[in-house]
Design a protein around this motif. Structure first.
Motif, PDB file in Angstrom:
ATOM      1  N   VAL A 389       0.853  -1.181   0.000  1.00 45.41           N
ATOM      2  CA  VAL A 389       0.000   0.000   0.000  1.00 45.41           C
ATOM      3  C   VAL A 389       0.891   1.233   0.000  1.00 45.41           C
ATOM      4  CG1 VAL A 389      -1.824   1.267   1.223  1.00 45.41           C
ATOM      5  CG2 VAL A 389      -1.805  -1.240   1.254  1.00 45.41           C
ATOM      6  N   SER A 390       0.783   2.046  -1.028  1.00 44.78           N
ATOM      7  CA  SER A 390       1.675   3.211  -1.134  1.00 44.78           C
ATOM      8  C   SER A 390       1.148   4.409  -0.363  1.00 44.78           C
ATOM      9  CB  SER A 390       1.880   3.593  -2.605  1.00 44.78           C
ATOM     10  OG  SER A 390       0.645   3.955  -3.206  1.00 44.78           O
ATOM     11  N   ASN A 391      -0.184   4.596  -0.301  1.00 45.88           N
ATOM     12  CA  ASN A 391      -0.745   5.707   0.461  1.00 45.88           C
ATOM     13  C   ASN A 391      -2.226   5.461   0.701  1.00 45.88           C
ATOM     14  OD1 ASN A 391      -2.117   6.559  -1.962  1.00 45.88           O
ATOM     15  ND2 ASN A 391      -0.239   7.572  -2.600  1.00 45.88           N
ATOM     16  N   TYR A 392      -2.791   6.262   1.572  1.00 45.32           N
ATOM     17  CA  TYR A 392      -4.219   6.114   1.875  1.00 45.32           C
ATOM     18  C   TYR A 392      -4.766   7.410   2.465  1.00 45.32           C
ATOM     19  CZ  TYR A 392      -2.948   5.523   6.833  1.00 45.32           C
ATOM     20  OH  TYR A 392      -2.467   5.719   8.101  1.00 45.32           O
ATOM     21  N   VAL A 393      -6.084   7.526   2.429  1.00 50.18           N
ATOM     22  CA  VAL A 393      -6.820   8.606   3.079  1.00 50.18           C
ATOM     23  C   VAL A 393      -7.755   7.969   4.091  1.00 50.18           C
ATOM     24  CG1 VAL A 393      -8.492  10.471   2.769  1.00 50.18           C
ATOM     25  CG2 VAL A 393      -6.688  10.115   1.065  1.00 50.18           C
ATOM     26  N   HIS A 394      -7.757   8.515   5.311  1.00 51.16           N
ATOM     27  CA  HIS A 394      -8.553   7.950   6.406  1.00 51.16           C
ATOM     28  C   HIS A 394      -9.682   8.915   6.746  1.00 51.16           C
ATOM     29  CE1 HIS A 394      -8.654   6.558  10.916  1.00 51.16           C
ATOM     30  NE2 HIS A 394      -9.740   6.202  10.250  1.00 51.16           N
ATOM     31  N   VAL A 395     -10.929   8.475   6.575  1.00 56.59           N
ATOM     32  CA  VAL A 395     -12.108   9.278   6.889  1.00 56.59           C
ATOM     33  C   VAL A 395     -12.733   8.749   8.173  1.00 56.59           C
ATOM     34  CG1 VAL A 395     -14.410   9.984   6.130  1.00 56.59           C
ATOM     35  CG2 VAL A 395     -12.544   9.792   4.458  1.00 56.59           C
ATOM     36  N   LYS A 396     -12.986   9.644   9.135  1.00 56.18           N
ATOM     37  CA  LYS A 396     -13.634   9.278  10.391  1.00 56.18           C
ATOM     38  C   LYS A 396     -14.948  10.042  10.500  1.00 56.18           C
ATOM     39  CE  LYS A 396     -11.400   8.680  14.212  1.00 56.18           C
ATOM     40  NZ  LYS A 396     -11.469   7.218  14.366  1.00 56.18           N
ATOM     41  N   MET A 397     -16.019   9.300  10.831  1.00 56.82           N
ATOM     42  CA  MET A 397     -17.336   9.911  10.940  1.00 56.82           C
ATOM     43  C   MET A 397     -18.091   9.345  12.133  1.00 56.82           C
ATOM     44  SD  MET A 397     -18.545   9.952   6.935  1.00 56.82           S
ATOM     45  CE  MET A 397     -19.557  11.404   7.215  1.00 56.82           C
ATOM     46  N   SER A 398     -19.035  10.136  12.652  1.00 55.39           N
ATOM     47  CA  SER A 398     -19.835   9.666  13.781  1.00 55.39           C
ATOM     48  C   SER A 398     -21.154  10.426  13.827  1.00 55.39           C
ATOM     49  CB  SER A 398     -19.086   9.859  15.099  1.00 55.39           C
ATOM     50  OG  SER A 398     -19.873   9.414  16.196  1.00 55.39           O
ATOM     51  N   SER A 399     -22.159   9.778  14.400  1.00 53.91           N
ATOM     52  CA  SER A 399     -23.429  10.459  14.644  1.00 53.91           C
ATOM     53  C   SER A 399     -23.408  11.218  15.960  1.00 53.91           C
ATOM     54  CB  SER A 399     -24.581   9.444  14.674  1.00 53.91           C
ATOM     55  OG  SER A 399     -24.433   8.562  15.782  1.00 53.91           O
ATOM     56  N   LYS A 400     -22.407  10.939  16.794  1.00 45.78           N
ATOM     57  CA  LYS A 400     -22.344  11.545  18.127  1.00 45.78           C
ATOM     58  C   LYS A 400     -20.918  12.031  18.377  1.00 45.78           C
ATOM     59  CE  LYS A 400     -24.675   9.549  21.427  1.00 45.78           C
ATOM     60  NZ  LYS A 400     -25.079   8.599  22.506  1.00 45.78           N
ATOM     61  N   MET A 401     -20.684  13.324  18.142  1.00 41.94           N
ATOM     62  CA  MET A 401     -19.359  13.898  18.343  1.00 41.94           C
ATOM     63  C   MET A 401     -19.199  14.330  19.810  1.00 41.94           C
ATOM     64  SD  MET A 401     -18.573  13.611  15.147  1.00 41.94           S
ATOM     65  CE  MET A 401     -17.149  14.579  14.701  1.00 41.94           C
ATOM     66  N   LYS A 402     -17.959  14.370  20.273  1.00 35.59           N
ATOM     67  CA  LYS A 402     -17.722  14.782  21.655  1.00 35.59           C
ATOM     68  C   LYS A 402     -18.057  16.251  21.859  1.00 35.59           C
ATOM     69  CE  LYS A 402     -14.193  11.329  22.739  1.00 35.59           C
ATOM     70  NZ  LYS A 402     -12.793  11.084  23.159  1.00 35.59           N
ATOM     71  N   THR A 403     -17.749  17.093  20.861  1.00 33.97           N
ATOM     72  CA  THR A 403     -18.060  18.517  20.938  1.00 33.97           C
ATOM     73  C   THR A 403     -18.507  18.991  19.559  1.00 33.97           C
ATOM     74  OG1 THR A 403     -15.771  19.147  20.399  1.00 33.97           O
ATOM     75  CG2 THR A 403     -16.328  18.922  22.733  1.00 33.97           C
ATOM     76  N   GLY A 404     -19.055  20.200  19.506  1.00 30.94           N
ATOM     77  CA  GLY A 404     -19.360  20.827  18.229  1.00 30.94           C
ATOM     78  C   GLY A 404     -20.592  20.277  17.553  1.00 30.94           C
ATOM     79  N   ALA A 405     -20.592  20.372  16.207  1.00 28.73           N
ATOM     80  CA  ALA A 405     -21.741  19.947  15.410  1.00 28.73           C
ATOM     81  C   ALA A 405     -22.030  18.464  15.630  1.00 28.73           C
ATOM     82  CB  ALA A 405     -21.475  20.220  13.928  1.00 28.73           C
ATOM     83  N   GLN A 406     -23.300  18.119  15.605  1.00 39.19           N
ATOM     84  CA  GLN A 406     -23.727  16.752  15.880  1.00 39.19           C
ATOM     85  C   GLN A 406     -24.538  16.186  14.718  1.00 39.19           C
ATOM     86  OE1 GLN A 406     -22.922  14.963  18.731  1.00 39.19           O
ATOM     87  NE2 GLN A 406     -21.650  16.721  19.277  1.00 39.19           N
ATOM     88  N   GLY A 407     -24.393  14.895  14.491  1.00 43.86           N
ATOM     89  CA  GLY A 407     -25.273  14.179  13.588  1.00 43.86           C
ATOM     90  C   GLY A 407     -26.499  13.732  14.358  1.00 43.86           C
ATOM     91  N   GLY A 408     -27.052  12.589  13.995  1.00 39.16           N
ATOM     92  CA  GLY A 408     -28.211  12.125  14.737  1.00 39.16           C
ATOM     93  C   GLY A 408     -28.816  10.872  14.132  1.00 39.16           C
ATOM     94  N   ILE A 409     -29.752  10.276  14.851  1.00 35.47           N
ATOM     95  CA  ILE A 409     -30.440   9.048  14.433  1.00 35.47           C
ATOM     96  C   ILE A 409     -31.918   9.173  14.776  1.00 35.47           C
ATOM     97  CG2 ILE A 409     -30.609   6.553  14.751  1.00 35.47           C
ATOM     98  CD1 ILE A 409     -27.679   6.590  15.637  1.00 35.47           C
ATOM     99  N   LEU A 410     -32.763   8.819  13.819  1.00 34.89           N
ATOM    100  CA  LEU A 410     -34.200   8.705  14.059  1.00 34.89           C
ATOM    101  C   LEU A 410     -34.619   7.258  13.866  1.00 34.89           C
ATOM    102  CD1 LEU A 410     -35.654  11.868  12.264  1.00 34.89           C
ATOM    103  CD2 LEU A 410     -35.484  11.485  14.723  1.00 34.89           C
ATOM    104  N   ASN A 411     -35.346   6.700  14.825  1.00 37.30           N
ATOM    105  CA  ASN A 411     -35.818   5.319  14.765  1.00 37.30           C
ATOM    106  C   ASN A 411     -37.341   5.274  14.703  1.00 37.30           C
ATOM    107  OD1 ASN A 411     -33.173   4.068  15.224  1.00 37.30           O
ATOM    108  ND2 ASN A 411     -33.348   4.868  17.307  1.00 37.30           N
ATOM    109  N   VAL A 412     -37.862   4.283  13.986  1.00 31.45           N
ATOM    110  CA  VAL A 412     -39.312   4.081  14.002  1.00 31.45           C
ATOM    111  C   VAL A 412     -39.716   3.585  15.394  1.00 31.45           C
ATOM    112  CG1 VAL A 412     -39.428   3.606  11.534  1.00 31.45           C
ATOM    113  CG2 VAL A 412     -39.081   1.712  13.140  1.00 31.45           C
ATOM    114  N   PRO A 413     -41.008   3.687  15.759  1.00 28.27           N
ATOM    115  CA  PRO A 413     -41.425   3.372  17.133  1.00 28.27           C
ATOM    116  C   PRO A 413     -41.009   1.991  17.626  1.00 28.27           C
ATOM    117  CG  PRO A 413     -43.168   4.548  16.022  1.00 28.27           C
ATOM    118  CD  PRO A 413     -42.122   4.291  14.984  1.00 28.27           C
ATOM    119  N   PHE A 414     -41.097   0.946  16.793  1.00 26.62           N
ATOM    120  CA  PHE A 414     -40.730  -0.395  17.254  1.00 26.62           C
ATOM    121  C   PHE A 414     -39.268  -0.445  17.658  1.00 26.62           C
ATOM    122  CE2 PHE A 414     -39.082  -4.645  16.798  1.00 26.62           C
ATOM    123  CZ  PHE A 414     -40.058  -5.449  17.366  1.00 26.62           C
TER     124      PHE A 414
END
Length: 514
Positions: A389-414
């Motif tokens: 492997v000569s090189n790579y790009v690493h992407v990190k994502m989350s729905s729940k960040m420790k600080t700052g802007a936040q993502g989120g999750i919506l679930n159906v009632p069940f």
């Protein structure tokens, strides 16, 4: 948010690149040159309507541009200690409530599955920029749609043929935050978007203002107890006291030029729809490598994964912190590159398992897919062992960040009632692999979804990880035998044609393009 150095639209939008050490060639090197972090004191370009088409035509997709196309499972395993042949490249671990249980009965009873799987993951670039208008701020995004199909791969007793079972479908969209502009008010926009009458009777009767379209605040310049007198803010003399402010009812040309400016703390978002009944939004960025005083988003070499006892890292295990720790202590850590401890295959009792920590997770360590049943991302590590492997790009994502802007999750009632999905974390590595002198792009990911349901002797809530890992390549970059399986399972390929036949190849298979 990352920004790429560009000329203004008036200058034609030419991209300006800076070279990284030892990274003069390759798809990822070309995509990632010229990026830096957007800071609050960086220049902000003004938005002008006449430049709209040029801005949309020049929208940036960032590293998401490398994803365009159809990716499929690529199965190799260079870990000689794992003697059982891998049926597929993907591994998932899933924990669900055991039949008959509910939040008020028998704590600690759960069902555990660990399976290998194959996958088709298609990314499609949406042409032109997506414009988000926020008044004084304008944000343009590069959008990339995705569609994911997954089938488990299992053996059937008494049969040579493997069984492929659909277990997951998902679609959604990634966004790369491309450009931020300041959009100040103009004479034309003010007149076009009028929302008040020219003359305000209230302004006249209460404050004595006789003009039209008042576009600056009024201030009261007489103290309490005296006759009220109001003047425009522009008439206020330096140091002159004032006692009340009446906000403006209209804008002046140039309003908004002083901000506030939008400086997001993320570069990538992902929105996904999962048919179990959850809709997710993840935020994230490219994880950089800092060398001396320089920051690089294209990292040389191969992604690093731990070995031995260092691999017992709870954040990546199918055994979460709230599930106990399988009897592990700082002085007695399980080495995941060695056979499972002897107790894993023993009958456990109160005598050899005080506190029931081992019996609680014994089946996870005893699974046929050990050590991947315990730490699935070791499957990614073992795929990389024999690769250049000569090189790579690493992407990190989350729905729940420790600080700052936040993502989120919506679930159906069940789902929300019985097994609420509360967090999604994702790591994605886009890699340049060199094979036989040829550059091949490879995609690896680890996704950890956390479910919560109320099981615990103390009444607490347990967090249950559902982990998926896989290694993917473009269809033309996998071996012929694997390609045949993928085509049969995901592209409805017909049986091989008779030699000399003039019939068309399988419709819908991207490898068979005319």
């Amino acid at each position: 948010m990352l920004k790429r150095k560009k000329e203004s639209p008036e200058a034609g939008g030419e991209q300006l690149y800076r070279k990284m050490p030892a990274q003069d060639k390759g798809v990822l090197a070309a995509l990632m040159d010229g990026y830096s972090k957007l800071l609050i004191d960086d220049p902000v370009r003004p938005f002008r309507e006449e430049n709209l088409q040029a801005i949309e035509n020049n929208v940036d997709y960032g590293i998401l541009a490398a994803l365009d196309g159809t990716w499929v499972s690529y199965n190799v395993n260079y870990n000689k200690a794992v003697t059982k042949p891998s049926l597929a490249s993907g591994v998932h671990t899933t924990i669900m409530p055991s039949p008959g249980t509910n939040s008020g009965t028998i704590p600690g009873k759960f069902a555990f599955d660990c399976e290998e799987y194959i996958e088709k993951l298609t990314f499609s670039i949406v042409p032109g920029g997506v414009r988000n208008r926020g008044g004084a701020s304008e944000l343009f995004c590069g959008a990339v749609k995705y569609e994911q199909s997954i089938k488990s791969v299992t053996t059937v007793q008494g049969q040579d043929a493997l069984q492929y079972t659909p277990i997951h479908e998902e679609n959604g969209m990634y966004l790369w935050l491309s450009d931020v502009y300041n959009h100040a008010a103009t004479k034309e926009s003010i007149e076009r978007d009028r929302g008040i009458h020219a003359f305000s009777q209230e302004d006249f009767e209460k404050y004595g203002y006789k003009g039209e379209y008042r576009d600056e605040p009024l201030v009261r310049v007489t103290p309490d107890g005296e006759e009220k007198k109001y003047i425009l803010l522009s008439q206020l003399q330096p140091g002159q006291p004032y006692y009340e402010i009446i906000p403006a009812q209209e804008l002046k040309p140039g309003a908004g030029i002083d901000g506030p400016y939008f400086i997001p703390d993320y570069s990538i978002s992902r929105s996904g729809v999962i048919p179990h009944g959850s809709t997710i939004t993840l935020l994230g960025d490219i994880a950089p490598q800092n060398i001396s005083e320089n920051t690089f988003y294209l990292i040389e070499g191969s992604p690093k994964f731990p070995y031995g006892k260092e691999a017992w890292e709870t954040n990546h295990l199918s055994i979460s912190r709230t599930m106990g720790n399988a009897g592990v202590t700082p002085d007695d850590i399980i080495d995941l590159d060695q056979p499972a401890p002897a107790w894993v295959h023993e009958t456990l009792t109160d005598d050899n398992d005080k506190g029931s920590n081992k019996i609680y997770t014994q089946r996870i360590l005893a699974d046929d897919l050990y050590p991947y049943s315990v730490r699935p991302d070791l499957r990614l590590r073992d795929t990389l062992r024999g690769q250049e492997v000569s090189n790579y790009v690493h992407v990190k994502m989350s729905s729940k960040m420790k600080t700052g802007a936040q993502g989120g999750i919506l679930n159906v009632p069940f789902v929300n009632r019985f097994v609420p999905t509360v967090e999604v974390d994702m790591d994605m590595w886009i890699e340049t692999v060199i094979e036989n002198g040829k550059e091949i792009l490879q995609l690896q990911y680890e996704q950890i979804v956390f479910f919560e349901f109320d099981f615990g002797n103390d009444g607490g809530t347990t967090s249950w990880p559902h982990i998926q890992v896989n290694t993917l390549r473009k269809l033309e970059d996998i071996p012929e035998d694997q390609r045949k399986v993928i085509e049969e399972q995901f592209f409805n390929k017909q049986p091989d044609l008779v030699t000399g036949s003039t019939a068309d190849p399988a419709a819908g298979c991207p490898y068979h393009k005319v």
